[in-house]
Scaffold this active site. Structure first.
Site, PDB file in Angstrom:
ATOM      1  N   GLU A  24     -54.629  10.416 -31.051  1.00 32.37           N
ATOM      2  CA  GLU A  24     -55.961   9.819 -31.081  1.00 32.37           C
ATOM      3  C   GLU A  24     -56.934  10.761 -30.362  1.00 32.37           C
ATOM      4  O   GLU A  24     -56.513  11.681 -29.639  1.00 32.37           O
ATOM      5  CB  GLU A  24     -55.941   8.461 -30.364  1.00 32.37           C
ATOM      6  CG  GLU A  24     -55.111   7.422 -31.080  1.00 32.37           C
ATOM      7  CD  GLU A  24     -55.581   7.174 -32.511  1.00 32.37           C
ATOM      8  OE1 GLU A  24     -56.743   6.831 -32.724  1.00 32.37           O
ATOM      9  OE2 GLU A  24     -54.768   7.340 -33.439  1.00 32.37           O
ATOM     10  N   LYS A  32     -57.528   1.007 -36.328  1.00 33.63           N
ATOM     11  CA  LYS A  32     -56.672  -0.068 -35.779  1.00 33.63           C
ATOM     12  C   LYS A  32     -57.335  -0.760 -34.601  1.00 33.63           C
ATOM     13  O   LYS A  32     -57.083  -1.936 -34.348  1.00 33.63           O
ATOM     14  CB  LYS A  32     -55.310   0.505 -35.394  1.00 33.63           C
ATOM     15  CG  LYS A  32     -55.328   1.387 -34.201  1.00 33.63           C
ATOM     16  CD  LYS A  32     -54.687   2.717 -34.313  1.00 33.63           C
ATOM     17  CE  LYS A  32     -54.967   3.592 -35.458  1.00 33.63           C
ATOM     18  NZ  LYS A  32     -54.349   4.911 -35.330  1.00 33.63           N
ATOM     19  N   LYS A  86     -51.607  -1.716 -33.173  1.00 32.99           N
ATOM     20  CA  LYS A  86     -50.890  -1.839 -34.446  1.00 32.99           C
ATOM     21  C   LYS A  86     -49.998  -3.073 -34.451  1.00 32.99           C
ATOM     22  O   LYS A  86     -49.894  -3.767 -35.469  1.00 32.99           O
ATOM     23  CB  LYS A  86     -50.063  -0.576 -34.694  1.00 32.99           C
ATOM     24  CG  LYS A  86     -50.925   0.649 -34.963  1.00 32.99           C
ATOM     25  CD  LYS A  86     -50.092   1.908 -34.910  1.00 32.99           C
ATOM     26  CE  LYS A  86     -50.908   3.141 -35.252  1.00 32.99           C
ATOM     27  NZ  LYS A  86     -50.168   4.379 -34.962  1.00 32.99           N
TER      28      LYS A  86
HETATM   29  P1  NAP Z   1     -61.029  12.671 -35.745  1.00 33.23           P
HETATM   30  O1  NAP Z   1     -60.263  13.854 -36.238  1.00 33.23           O
HETATM   31  O2  NAP Z   1     -61.438  12.631 -34.328  1.00 33.23           O
HETATM   32  O3  NAP Z   1     -62.318  12.538 -36.674  1.00 33.23           O
HETATM   33  C1  NAP Z   1     -63.319  11.603 -36.439  1.00 33.23           C
HETATM   34  C2  NAP Z   1     -64.468  11.841 -37.425  1.00 33.23           C
HETATM   35  O4  NAP Z   1     -65.395  10.780 -37.282  1.00 33.23           O
HETATM   36  C3  NAP Z   1     -65.232  13.118 -37.186  1.00 33.23           C
HETATM   37  O5  NAP Z   1     -65.549  13.718 -38.411  1.00 33.23           O
HETATM   38  C4  NAP Z   1     -66.502  12.667 -36.469  1.00 33.23           C
HETATM   39  O6  NAP Z   1     -67.643  13.439 -36.765  1.00 33.23           O
HETATM   40  C5  NAP Z   1     -66.697  11.291 -37.041  1.00 33.23           C
HETATM   41  N1  NAP Z   1     -67.352  10.383 -36.093  1.00 33.23           N
HETATM   42  C6  NAP Z   1     -66.874   9.934 -34.911  1.00 33.23           C
HETATM   43  N2  NAP Z   1     -67.761   9.112 -34.327  1.00 33.23           N
HETATM   44  C7  NAP Z   1     -68.819   9.032 -35.172  1.00 33.23           C
HETATM   45  C8  NAP Z   1     -70.053   8.347 -35.132  1.00 33.23           C
HETATM   46  N3  NAP Z   1     -70.405   7.559 -34.100  1.00 33.23           N
HETATM   47  N4  NAP Z   1     -70.896   8.483 -36.171  1.00 33.23           N
HETATM   48  C9  NAP Z   1     -70.572   9.289 -37.215  1.00 33.23           C
HETATM   49  N5  NAP Z   1     -69.402   9.960 -37.317  1.00 33.23           N
HETATM   50  C10 NAP Z   1     -68.534   9.827 -36.305  1.00 33.23           C
HETATM   51  O7  NAP Z   1     -60.219  11.325 -36.013  1.00 33.23           O
HETATM   52  P2  NAP Z   1     -58.983  11.095 -37.017  1.00 33.23           P
HETATM   53  O8  NAP Z   1     -57.727  11.562 -36.381  1.00 33.23           O
HETATM   54  O9  NAP Z   1     -59.352  11.593 -38.351  1.00 33.23           O
HETATM   55  O10 NAP Z   1     -58.893   9.483 -37.008  1.00 33.23           O
HETATM   56  C11 NAP Z   1     -59.848   8.720 -37.710  1.00 33.23           C
HETATM   57  C12 NAP Z   1     -59.377   7.268 -37.755  1.00 33.23           C
HETATM   58  O11 NAP Z   1     -58.126   7.195 -38.430  1.00 33.23           O
HETATM   59  C13 NAP Z   1     -59.131   6.626 -36.387  1.00 33.23           C
HETATM   60  O12 NAP Z   1     -59.433   5.260 -36.465  1.00 33.23           O
HETATM   61  C14 NAP Z   1     -57.628   6.797 -36.192  1.00 33.23           C
HETATM   62  O13 NAP Z   1     -57.070   5.844 -35.315  1.00 33.23           O
HETATM   63  C15 NAP Z   1     -57.154   6.568 -37.602  1.00 33.23           C
HETATM   64  N6  NAP Z   1     -55.876   7.156 -37.904  1.00 33.23           N
HETATM   65  C16 NAP Z   1     -55.635   8.450 -37.604  1.00 33.23           C
HETATM   66  C17 NAP Z   1     -54.396   9.007 -37.918  1.00 33.23           C
HETATM   67  C18 NAP Z   1     -54.070  10.431 -37.573  1.00 33.23           C
HETATM   68  O14 NAP Z   1     -52.894  10.787 -37.705  1.00 33.23           O
HETATM   69  N7  NAP Z   1     -55.034  11.244 -37.137  1.00 33.23           N
HETATM   70  C19 NAP Z   1     -53.429   8.222 -38.557  1.00 33.23           C
HETATM   71  C20 NAP Z   1     -53.731   6.883 -38.868  1.00 33.23           C
HETATM   72  C21 NAP Z   1     -54.957   6.359 -38.545  1.00 33.23           C
HETATM   73  P3  NAP Z   1     -67.766  15.001 -36.355  1.00 33.23           P
HETATM   74  O15 NAP Z   1     -66.751  15.705 -37.204  1.00 33.23           O
HETATM   75  O16 NAP Z   1     -69.147  15.408 -36.692  1.00 33.23           O
HETATM   76  O17 NAP Z   1     -67.447  15.087 -34.899  1.00 33.23           O
HETATM   77  N1  HSE Z   2     -52.325   8.458 -33.050  1.00 39.82           N
HETATM   78  C1  HSE Z   2     -51.618   7.693 -34.009  1.00 39.82           C
HETATM   79  C2  HSE Z   2     -50.139   7.974 -33.897  1.00 39.82           C
HETATM   80  C3  HSE Z   2     -52.112   8.044 -35.387  1.00 39.82           C
HETATM   81  O1  HSE Z   2     -49.765   8.926 -33.214  1.00 39.82           O
HETATM   82  O2  HSE Z   2     -49.349   7.229 -34.454  1.00 39.82           O
HETATM   83  C4  HSE Z   2     -51.621   7.098 -36.418  1.00 39.82           C
HETATM   84  O3  HSE Z   2     -52.201   5.853 -36.279  1.00 39.82           O
END
Ligand code: NAP
Ligand code: HSE
Length: 453
Positions: free
Chosen positions: A215, A130, A230
């Site tokens: 996040e 986002k 968002k």
């Molecule tokens: P996360 O658990 O922190 O995972 C991030 C992943 O990206 C990790 O595997 C990390 O690698 C990799 N990464 C980060 N920086 C990198 C780089 N420079 N080069 C290569 N790999 C990189 O994050 P997440 O919660 O899955 O969220 C991911 C995205 O989805 C974000 O944009 C977030 O806003 C969005 N999102 C998340 C949710 C949620 O509920 N979590 C919901 C909707 C949207 P390593 O594993 O090696 O550290």
């Molecule tokens: N950190 C975000 C939330 C993940 O709590 O809604 C979904 O975008």
């Protein structure tokens, strides 16, 4: 003759025979995944464990070609072949075999550049990011249109709730008048735990982090930044204008104290982080802040990490979309759903959804010019004349009081807490009243100022 390319063979043959079409040798659609964290691991898990079903729905074999991470040696929560992992972005971005890049890593740079590189290399993009879409979405969508590729971003807003596709397809006959939403799962979870279990904010945030809702930096959630990104995306799509996150008024939930939940409930309200946008002549309103929401309103009943988006269109009237707004599995549902949709349109050689066009000339109304209701909690000396002095400030600022209640009293310093709610007034007047009251001699503090939604 209609020729469709299907795989794997068993499922493909069944699908083809159901359709009565002729299959050619299958050519898989190769996908590069960036990120293998909370969301990425669920995306990979779905692709690896449910491949035949996904491929059948896509009409083409979906093949996970490479996964970019920061640290290839890190222990993963899913079983994945080490050969799939790389720390070198060019293995995806410059790999001619990769047709679709799915970015679920997060943050502005380097992800914006990676998405741009993918587009310039003629690859389609699916992203849950986002930050990138709110700050650079219109430019990336323009670049994608120039290269005849698509950018899908269902997961960037509302986790698993189909929001972008709903705006982009089902509601496209409407002029959207307003969107009001609980759109950050973490803050909704935190506010809920504070209200129901009396948990301190820090403990509730820790729980949300453990559940994978937050996040990477949870202050993005708590400070209202995530909801602002968002809302920028939703408002841009809803009105087809460019709404930038820094044009949106933003307040987080940091200042909310346990007593506010009690007073709010006594008055018939819940406290929620609200993202709101509304059309006005020639301009739009867009703001994110905590607010008292009537217990009768559907947004007051959104629980845990759920999100709810209330849309009003001129043809459809009111529509409420509710679901899990955060967490790996709901978000993977949106990402993989985008992939299937995209794969189908690639296979058919058409864009399945209308492209965006954004009008640059419509601005966001400054917050001072917005009309809203307010809740004040004021600690004052318990002596004659105090209510009159406060009432006079409101009267001089043109703010009409809706309710005025004396709440808890402290005998040790002879102070009491007053709770005031107002009728709709200009935000500038509400703020001026707040500043003037704080300077009154018998006022110890204006301890809380929240809008009433
Ligand atoms: P996360 O658990 O922190 O995972 C991030 C992943 O990206 C990790 O595997 C990390 O690698 C990799 N990464 C980060 N920086 C990198 C780089 N420079 N080069 C290569 N790999 C990189 O994050 P997440 O919660 O899955 O969220 C991911 C995205 O989805 C974000 O944009 C977030 O806003 C969005 N999102 C998340 C949710 C949620 O509920 N979590 C919901 C909707 C949207 P390593 O594993 O090696 O550290
Ligand atoms: N950190 C975000 C939330 C993940 O709590 O809604 C979904 O975008």
């Amino acid at each position: 003759m209609l020729v469709v390319s299907l795989a794997p063979a068993a499922d493909g043959a069944k699908y083809a025979s159901e359709l009565g079409v002729v299959t050619s040798a299958p050519r898989p659609l190769n996908v590069g995944l960036i990120g293998l964290g909370t969301v990425g691991s669920q995306v990979a898990e779905r692709m690896l464990s449910w491949g035949p079903q996904l491929s059948r729905r896509a009409g083409v074999e979906l093949c996970l070609q490479k996964v970019l991470v920061r640290d290839v040696a890190k222990r993963r929560t899913i079983e994945i072949s080490p050969d799939l992992l790389t720390a070198d972005p060019s293995e995806i971005l410059e790999n001619p075999a990769v047709e679709v890049v799915m970015e679920v890593a997060g943050g502005d740079e380097p992800m914006r550049s990676y998405i741009e590189r993918a587009i310039h290399a003629g690859k389609h993009v699916i992203t849950a990011n986002k930050v990138v879409m709110a700050k650079h979405g219109p430019e990336l969508l323009d670049a994608a249109a120039g290269k005849n590729v698509d950018v899908y971003f269902e997961a960037a807003v509302g986790g698993g709730i189909p929001l972008i596709s709903t705006f982009r397809t089902d509601l496209q006959a409407n002029r959207i008048e307003r969107v009001s939403a609980v759109i950050n799962g973490t803050t909704n979870y935190v506010l809920g735990r504070m209200a129901s279990a009396g948990l301190p904010m820090a403990d509730a945030v820790r729980e949300a982090q453990e559940a994978g809702y937050a996040e990477a930096d949870p202050s993005d959630d708590i400070g209202g930044f995530d909801a602002t990104y968002k809302l920028a995306i939703l408002a841009s799509i809803a009105y087809e204008i460019k709404v930038r996150p820094d044009e949106i008024y933003r307040e987080g939930i940091e200042g909310i104290e346990p007593v506010d939940f009690r007073y709010a409930r006594e008055l018939g309200y819940a406290i929620k982080l609200i993202a709101h946008t509304q059309r006005h002549p020639g301009r739009v309103e867009a703001r994110v802040h905590p607010a008292l929401v009537s217990l009768e309103h559907p947004l007051a009943r959104v629980e845990g990490a759920e999100n709810a988006v209330f849309v009003e269109g001129d043809l459809v009237g009111q529509v409420l979309l509710v679901g899990q707004g955060a967490g790996g599995r709901p978000t993977a549902s949106a990402v993989v759903g985008d992939l299937i949709d995209l794969a189908r349109s690639i296979r058919r050689g058409v864009q399945s959804r209308p492209s965006f066009s954004f009008d640059d000339r419509v601005g966001v109304i400054p917050i001072g010019e917005v009309k809203t209701r307010a809740y004040y909690r004021i600690r004052v000396d318990d002596r004659p004349g105090v209510l009159a002095a406060i009432g006079q400030v409101f009267a001089e600022e043109g703010v009409s009081i809706s309710s005025f209640i004396q709440k808890d009293a402290w005998s040790h310093d002879m102070t009491v807490e007053l709770v005031v709610t107002t009728h709709p007034s200009l935000e500038a007047s509400l703020q001026k009243a707040r500043e003037r009251m704080a300077r009154l001699e018998p006022v110890h503090a204006v301890s809380a100022f929240l809008r009433v939604f």
